[in-house]
Design an enzyme around this catalytic site. Structure first.
Site, PDB file in Angstrom:
ATOM      1  N   SER A   1       0.837  -1.190   0.000  1.00  0.00           N
ATOM      2  CA  SER A   1       0.000   0.000   0.000  1.00  0.00           C
ATOM      3  C   SER A   1       0.878   1.249   0.000  1.00  0.00           C
ATOM      4  O   SER A   1       1.824   1.359   0.785  1.00  0.00           O
ATOM      5  CB  SER A   1      -0.908   0.013   1.228  1.00  0.00           C
ATOM      6  OG  SER A   1      -1.802  -1.076   1.183  1.00  0.00           O
ATOM      7  N   GLU A   2       0.543   2.160  -0.891  1.00  0.00           N
ATOM      8  CA  GLU A   2       1.297   3.398  -1.031  1.00  0.00           C
ATOM      9  C   GLU A   2       1.472   4.091   0.318  1.00  0.00           C
ATOM     10  O   GLU A   2       0.536   4.193   1.111  1.00  0.00           O
ATOM     11  CB  GLU A   2       0.548   4.333  -1.983  1.00  0.00           C
ATOM     12  CG  GLU A   2       1.224   5.676  -2.178  1.00  0.00           C
ATOM     13  CD  GLU A   2       0.414   6.563  -3.115  1.00  0.00           C
ATOM     14  OE1 GLU A   2       1.008   7.148  -4.026  1.00  0.00           O
ATOM     15  OE2 GLU A   2      -0.817   6.644  -2.928  1.00  0.00           O
TER      16      GLU A   2
ATOM     17  N   ASP B   1      -8.914  -0.096   9.350  1.00  0.00           N
ATOM     18  CA  ASP B   1      -8.214  -0.421   8.111  1.00  0.00           C
ATOM     19  C   ASP B   1      -9.254  -0.462   6.998  1.00  0.00           C
ATOM     20  O   ASP B   1     -10.117  -1.333   6.983  1.00  0.00           O
ATOM     21  CB  ASP B   1      -7.509  -1.774   8.230  1.00  0.00           C
ATOM     22  CG  ASP B   1      -6.550  -2.050   7.082  1.00  0.00           C
ATOM     23  OD1 ASP B   1      -6.785  -1.525   5.965  1.00  0.00           O
ATOM     24  OD2 ASP B   1      -5.578  -2.802   7.288  1.00  0.00           O
TER      25      ASP B   1
ATOM     26  N   ARG C   1      -8.723  -0.801   3.745  1.00  0.00           N
ATOM     27  CA  ARG C   1      -8.236  -1.376   2.489  1.00  0.00           C
ATOM     28  C   ARG C   1      -9.078  -2.558   2.018  1.00  0.00           C
ATOM     29  O   ARG C   1      -9.453  -3.414   2.787  1.00  0.00           O
ATOM     30  CB  ARG C   1      -6.777  -1.800   2.636  1.00  0.00           C
ATOM     31  CG  ARG C   1      -5.824  -0.638   2.766  1.00  0.00           C
ATOM     32  CD  ARG C   1      -4.408  -1.085   3.031  1.00  0.00           C
ATOM     33  NE  ARG C   1      -4.283  -1.745   4.330  1.00  0.00           N
ATOM     34  CZ  ARG C   1      -3.131  -2.210   4.816  1.00  0.00           C
ATOM     35  NH1 ARG C   1      -2.024  -2.095   4.105  1.00  0.00           N
ATOM     36  NH2 ARG C   1      -3.097  -2.785   6.014  1.00  0.00           N
TER      37      ARG C   1
ATOM     38  N   SER D   1       4.017 -11.067   2.919  1.00  0.00           N
ATOM     39  CA  SER D   1       3.241 -10.181   3.798  1.00  0.00           C
ATOM     40  C   SER D   1       3.272 -10.695   5.226  1.00  0.00           C
ATOM     41  O   SER D   1       3.314 -11.902   5.465  1.00  0.00           O
ATOM     42  CB  SER D   1       1.789 -10.089   3.323  1.00  0.00           C
ATOM     43  OG  SER D   1       1.014  -9.296   4.199  1.00  0.00           O
TER      44      SER D   1
ATOM     45  N   LYS E   1      -4.613  -9.738   4.423  1.00  0.00           N
ATOM     46  CA  LYS E   1      -4.354  -9.778   2.988  1.00  0.00           C
ATOM     47  C   LYS E   1      -4.565 -11.187   2.448  1.00  0.00           C
ATOM     48  O   LYS E   1      -5.183 -11.378   1.390  1.00  0.00           O
ATOM     49  CB  LYS E   1      -2.927  -9.307   2.688  1.00  0.00           C
ATOM     50  CG  LYS E   1      -2.692  -7.827   2.953  1.00  0.00           C
ATOM     51  CD  LYS E   1      -1.275  -7.423   2.599  1.00  0.00           C
ATOM     52  CE  LYS E   1      -1.056  -5.935   2.808  1.00  0.00           C
ATOM     53  NZ  LYS E   1       0.327  -5.520   2.467  1.00  0.00           N
TER      54      LYS E   1
END
Length: 209
Positions: free
Chosen positions: A59-60, A132, A134, A155, A160
């Site tokens: 993630s950026e 979170d 995402r 990860s 994820k």
């Protein structure tokens, strides 16, 4: 299982990557049509990907990736991931999800609350935001467009793996990254281990499988 909308490859371009410590590698950057959130997410192709490639969903993080912030471990994770994926062959998915999906300004607001004593998750909630935000649907779309349905996932984050599994991407194994600790990010990393069961080993004692 969720049915993931189809995305297609838009462009591929070769880009030599150079890092501040002198490491360099040639990569291919891939862009896409049809990503569900409309974001400009990238796949970075490194080495020679096999049928079950090593994949990092990164993630950026402007503060960590670009400015080298010591308050998180994002920059060092990005650097580590590029080299490991280049050696093994695979993809780094660079996802435009600043601050766990809450955006740059909100992330900096959360930093201010952390300075006042909250942890990274408590600070998000105090701002009226998800812990979170995402969603990895775009990552599954990108992988499918690249012909990938099974990965070794680089990860520490079990969410994820769980999200990919629910999006018809098989995770053959989850491979942890290193623990990139600084005097400024240890509390942040402890919160990730204790709150969301990240597989990070801290101080040689605090670990979660």
């Amino acid at each position: 299982m969720s049915e993931t909308p189809e995305a297609t490859v838009r462009t591929r371009v070769r880009v030599p990557l150079r890092f501040g410590d002198g490491y360099s590698v040639d990569a291919e950057l891939v862009t896409f049509h049809g990503l569900v959130d409309g974001g400009e997410h990238l796949a970075v192709v490194l080495g020679e990907p096999g049928p079950t490639p090593l994949v990092r969903m990164h993630s950026e993080c402007l503060t960590g990736d670009v400015f080298g912030s010591a308050r998180c471990d994002c920059g060092p994770q990005l650097r580590e991931s590029v080299e490991r994926i280049a050696e093994a062959g695979g993809y780094l998915l660079y996802l435009r999800q600043e601050g766990r999906g809450i955006g740059l300004y909100n992330k900096l607001d959360a930093y201010a609350l952390q300075d006042a004593g909250l942890d990274t998750y408590q600070a998000n909630v105090a701002l009226g935001l998800p812990e979170d935000a995402r969603d990895y649907t775009v990552a599954a779309q990108m992988l499918t467009a690249l012909g990938v349905d099974s990965v070794h996932l680089l990860s520490n984050n079990p969410d994820k793996e769980a999200q990919l599994a629910g999006l018809d991407v098989t995770v053959a194994e989850r491979v942890p990254t290193g623990a990139h600790t600084t005097a400024h990010n240890l509390r942040y990393l402890r919160a990730k281990v204790e709150h969301t069961r990240h597989s990070i080993v801290l101080d040689g004692a605090l670990s979660v499988a």
